[in-house]
Design a protein around this motif. Structure first.
Motif, mmCIF file in Angstrom:
data_model
loop_
_atom_site.group_PDB
_atom_site.id
_atom_site.type_symbol
_atom_site.label_atom_id
_atom_site.label_comp_id
_atom_site.label_asym_id
_atom_site.label_seq_id
_atom_site.Cartn_x
_atom_site.Cartn_y
_atom_site.Cartn_z
ATOM 1 N N LEU A 170 0.614 -1.249 -0.087
ATOM 2 C CA LEU A 170 -0.233 0.089 -0.134
ATOM 3 C C LEU A 170 0.789 1.219 0.097
ATOM 4 C CD1 LEU A 170 -3.164 0.540 -0.185
ATOM 5 C CD2 LEU A 170 -3.016 0.873 2.539
ATOM 6 N N PRO A 171 1.857 1.547 0.887
ATOM 7 C CA PRO A 171 2.660 2.563 0.827
ATOM 8 C C PRO A 171 3.444 2.833 -0.529
ATOM 9 C CG PRO A 171 3.765 1.068 2.419
ATOM 10 C CD PRO A 171 2.258 0.432 2.015
ATOM 11 N N PHE A 172 3.739 1.714 -1.260
ATOM 12 C CA PHE A 172 4.418 1.917 -2.315
ATOM 13 C C PHE A 172 3.592 2.083 -3.811
ATOM 14 C CE2 PHE A 172 6.662 -1.008 0.623
ATOM 15 C CZ PHE A 172 7.979 -0.094 0.638
ATOM 16 N N ALA A 173 2.468 2.521 -3.480
ATOM 17 C CA ALA A 173 1.477 2.666 -4.663
ATOM 18 C C ALA A 173 1.828 4.005 -5.310
ATOM 19 C CB ALA A 173 -0.022 2.830 -4.275
ATOM 20 N N SER A 174 2.246 4.088 -6.571
ATOM 21 C CA SER A 174 2.569 5.299 -7.342
ATOM 22 C C SER A 174 1.560 5.714 -8.209
ATOM 23 C CB SER A 174 3.700 4.696 -8.165
ATOM 24 O OG SER A 174 3.487 3.661 -9.070
ATOM 25 N N SER A 175 0.176 5.248 -8.165
ATOM 26 C CA SER A 175 -0.843 5.653 -9.060
ATOM 27 C C SER A 175 -2.288 5.313 -8.071
ATOM 28 C CB SER A 175 -0.831 5.215 -10.216
ATOM 29 O OG SER A 175 -1.020 3.833 -10.271
ATOM 30 N N ILE A 176 -3.392 6.024 -8.396
ATOM 31 C CA ILE A 176 -4.577 5.612 -7.893
ATOM 32 C C ILE A 176 -5.095 4.172 -8.280
ATOM 33 C CG2 ILE A 176 -5.902 6.787 -9.690
ATOM 34 C CD1 ILE A 176 -6.573 6.717 -5.897
ATOM 35 N N ILE A 177 -4.653 3.783 -9.404
ATOM 36 C CA ILE A 177 -4.842 2.427 -9.945
ATOM 37 C C ILE A 177 -4.361 1.409 -8.985
ATOM 38 C CG2 ILE A 177 -4.831 0.925 -11.655
ATOM 39 C CD1 ILE A 177 -5.182 2.992 -13.620
ATOM 40 N N LEU A 178 -2.891 1.523 -8.562
ATOM 41 C CA LEU A 178 -2.392 0.600 -7.913
ATOM 42 C C LEU A 178 -2.889 0.906 -6.498
ATOM 43 C CD1 LEU A 178 1.321 1.018 -8.886
ATOM 44 C CD2 LEU A 178 -0.041 -0.915 -9.145
ATOM 45 N N LEU A 179 -3.406 1.957 -5.991
ATOM 46 C CA LEU A 179 -3.790 2.084 -4.569
ATOM 47 C C LEU A 179 -5.134 1.268 -4.522
ATOM 48 C CD1 LEU A 179 -3.017 3.912 -2.174
ATOM 49 C CD2 LEU A 179 -4.715 5.425 -2.788
ATOM 50 N N TYR A 180 -5.940 1.242 -5.705
ATOM 51 C CA TYR A 180 -7.142 0.409 -5.839
ATOM 52 C C TYR A 180 -6.925 -1.108 -5.539
ATOM 53 C CZ TYR A 180 -10.881 4.161 -6.582
ATOM 54 O OH TYR A 180 -11.887 4.882 -6.389
ATOM 55 N N ILE A 181 -5.879 -1.249 -6.485
ATOM 56 C CA ILE A 181 -5.370 -2.902 -6.581
ATOM 57 C C ILE A 181 -4.901 -3.413 -5.067
ATOM 58 C CG2 ILE A 181 -3.818 -4.543 -7.617
ATOM 59 C CD1 ILE A 181 -4.118 -2.822 -10.196
ATOM 60 N N PHE A 182 -4.284 -2.734 -4.568
ATOM 61 C CA PHE A 182 -3.500 -3.042 -3.261
ATOM 62 C C PHE A 182 -4.561 -3.220 -2.090
ATOM 63 C CE2 PHE A 182 0.692 -1.070 -4.701
ATOM 64 C CZ PHE A 182 0.884 -2.389 -5.382
ATOM 65 N N MET A 183 -5.664 -2.162 -2.152
ATOM 66 C CA MET A 183 -6.567 -2.334 -1.238
ATOM 67 C C MET A 183 -7.633 -3.618 -1.424
ATOM 68 S SD MET A 183 -7.014 -0.364 1.343
ATOM 69 C CE MET A 183 -8.620 -0.418 1.573
ATOM 70 N N ILE A 184 -8.012 -3.854 -2.880
ATOM 71 C CA ILE A 184 -8.587 -5.027 -3.055
ATOM 72 C C ILE A 184 -7.973 -6.399 -2.612
ATOM 73 C CG2 ILE A 184 -9.543 -6.475 -4.961
ATOM 74 C CD1 ILE A 184 -10.080 -3.629 -6.244
ATOM 75 N N MET A 185 -6.506 -6.293 -2.858
ATOM 76 C CA MET A 185 -5.640 -7.396 -2.136
ATOM 77 C C MET A 185 -5.921 -7.382 -0.742
ATOM 78 S SD MET A 185 -2.408 -6.989 -4.468
ATOM 79 C CE MET A 185 -1.633 -8.228 -3.319
ATOM 80 N N TYR A 186 -5.781 -6.358 -0.293
ATOM 81 C CA TYR A 186 -5.959 -6.340 1.312
ATOM 82 C C TYR A 186 -7.192 -6.944 1.740
ATOM 83 C CZ TYR A 186 -7.945 -4.292 5.786
ATOM 84 O OH TYR A 186 -8.591 -4.281 6.828
ATOM 85 N N ASN A 187 -8.425 -6.754 1.181
ATOM 86 C CA ASN A 187 -9.735 -7.159 1.391
ATOM 87 C C ASN A 187 -9.945 -8.798 1.308
ATOM 88 O OD1 ASN A 187 -10.723 -4.779 1.839
ATOM 89 N ND2 ASN A 187 -11.826 -4.393 0.057
ATOM 90 N N SER A 188 -8.761 -9.341 0.753
ATOM 91 C CA SER A 188 -8.602 -11.012 0.529
ATOM 92 C C SER A 188 -8.822 -11.596 2.041
ATOM 93 C CB SER A 188 -7.467 -11.266 -0.156
ATOM 94 O OG SER A 188 -7.435 -10.953 -1.393
ATOM 95 N N PHE A 189 -8.857 -10.812 3.021
ATOM 96 C CA PHE A 189 -8.991 -11.640 4.226
ATOM 97 C C PHE A 189 -10.488 -12.214 4.302
ATOM 98 C CE2 PHE A 189 -10.233 -7.206 5.140
ATOM 99 C CZ PHE A 189 -11.528 -7.363 5.851
ATOM 100 N N TYR A 190 -11.423 -11.602 3.432
ATOM 101 C CA TYR A 190 -12.875 -12.214 3.200
ATOM 102 C C TYR A 190 -12.840 -13.519 2.708
ATOM 103 C CZ TYR A 190 -14.969 -7.846 4.422
ATOM 104 O OH TYR A 190 -15.394 -6.554 4.954
ATOM 105 N N ILE A 191 -11.685 -13.957 2.056
ATOM 106 C CA ILE A 191 -11.472 -15.134 1.606
ATOM 107 C C ILE A 191 -11.623 -16.353 2.809
ATOM 108 C CG2 ILE A 191 -10.127 -17.269 0.393
ATOM 109 C CD1 ILE A 191 -9.421 -14.936 -1.552
ATOM 110 N N ALA A 192 -10.680 -15.951 3.818
ATOM 111 C CA ALA A 192 -10.474 -16.621 4.846
ATOM 112 C C ALA A 192 -11.580 -16.714 6.095
ATOM 113 C CB ALA A 192 -9.076 -16.081 5.453
#
Length: 329
Positions: free
Chosen positions: A83-105
């Motif tokens: 997340l802190p290495f996101a260089s664009s708003i698109i990457l910020l979205y991608i990394f936040m969606i990755m973070y939400n993967s705890f919903y898989i668990a």
């Protein structure tokens, strides 16, 4: 090692990582996103994450519970790490969606807890928030003196490796996941979702508080929530939800003092209690919770005012309280 102990240790590790960064997530994000647009950001990332509980249920059926936990927590922690290495708003979205993967668990976690008895979810949840007694304060000092990059990297380490206590757990495969609708769960989550990402940002801006003090206030909030969550495992779900919603509504008194934000900590009791309605279908329960979060973020994105979102959250918590007591629930 008993399953309940393994689950408790796993969630404590997750809690250490979570409570380090959580009070500061929105404070970090407003570097890239206007406060009025935060609701839309959270709404969008969660909508893309909506299939994740069902995916977790499919993995549970084919491979077993622990594999969805390993996958979900690994991807979630990696999202926080990046997340802190996101260089664009698109990457910020991608990394936040990755973070939400705890919903898989999450469905697998809840299914394993159910094996240990009816009150296991509330008890493990209450134990898992023990790190909240000190981690928000530590997180505040890290962000204050070292910066957000270090804060997220350290948090990610604990989140990624939270699956380790369950690595030797015997595989438990479950039935094919079926989606059932429990609208009351979404309704209970709605007030929490409406203020969740804004409460600490708002008091920081209203009272010009340091990150260290924000961390201390968040610590008191989580301590209060953990006490009520643990107490709720010994009383009826309806009484516990009533108490939690009443106390949660007091967060709007931040207009008097920032310390009233501590009542936001009752979310720690409200969320596990909402699961008591699920009839052991945790894929559906988690999905209904996500819909509640989505509705909250949708309202926040419409009103575009973090401060108004908190006050509306308090009003809605009392409306939900009335519905529970005078409706069909």
């Amino acid at each position: 090692m008993r399953l309940l102990l393994k689950l408790a240790i796993s969630w404590i590790l997750w809690g250490i990582g979570f409570y380090l960064y959580y009070p500061f997530l929105s404070i970090f994000l407003v570097r890239y996103i206007k406060p009025s647009e935060l609701g839309f950001f959270y709404l969008t990332t969660l909508i893309f994450s909506l299939p994740l509980p069902y995916l977790g249920g499919k993995i549970n059926k084919k491979f077993g519970d622990k594999y969805s936990i390993i996958l979900g927590m690994s991807i979630s922690g990696t999202g926080i790490l990046l997340l802190p290495f996101a260089s664009s708003i698109i990457l910020l979205y991608i990394f936040m969606i990755m973070y939400n993967s705890f919903y898989i668990a999450l469905p697998a976690f809840y299914e394993l807890m159910e094996i240990e008895g009816k009150s296991a979810i509330s008890k493990v949840w209450a134990i898992s928030v023990l790190p909240s007694i000190f981690m928000p304060s530590i997180g505040g000092m890290i962000s204050q003196y070292l910066g957000f990059t270090y804060l997220f990297i350290i948090s990610a380490f604990f989140i990624i490796f939270s699956f380790l206590p369950l690595i030797t757990q015997k595989e438990i495969k479950n039935a094919d996941p079926k989606i059932e609708f429990y609208p009351i769960i979404s309704l209970i989550i709605l007030p929490v979702a409406l203020s969740s990402q804004f409460i600490y940002l708002v008091i920081k801006e209203m009272y010009n508080l340091s990150d260290t003090l924000i961390g201390i206030i968040a610590t008191f909030a989580e301590l209060l929530g953990s006490i009520i969550a643990f107490t709720s495992s010994f009383i009826s779900s309806k009484k516990a939800i009533n108490l939690s919603l009443i106390l949660f509504s007091l967060q709007s008194l931040i207009i008097i003092s920032p310390y009233f934000s501590a009542f936001y900590g009752l979310w720690e009791s409200i969320i596990p209690l909402s699961l008591s309605i699920s009839k052991k279908n945790y894929v559906s329960a988690v999905t209904m919770q996500m819909i509640g979060w989505i509705l909250g973020y949708l309202i926040a994105s419409i009103i575009q005012s973090p401060r108004d979102a908190i006050f509306l959250s308090s009003v809605l918590s009392l409306i939900v309280l009335a519905f529970i007591n005078f409706g069909k629930y």
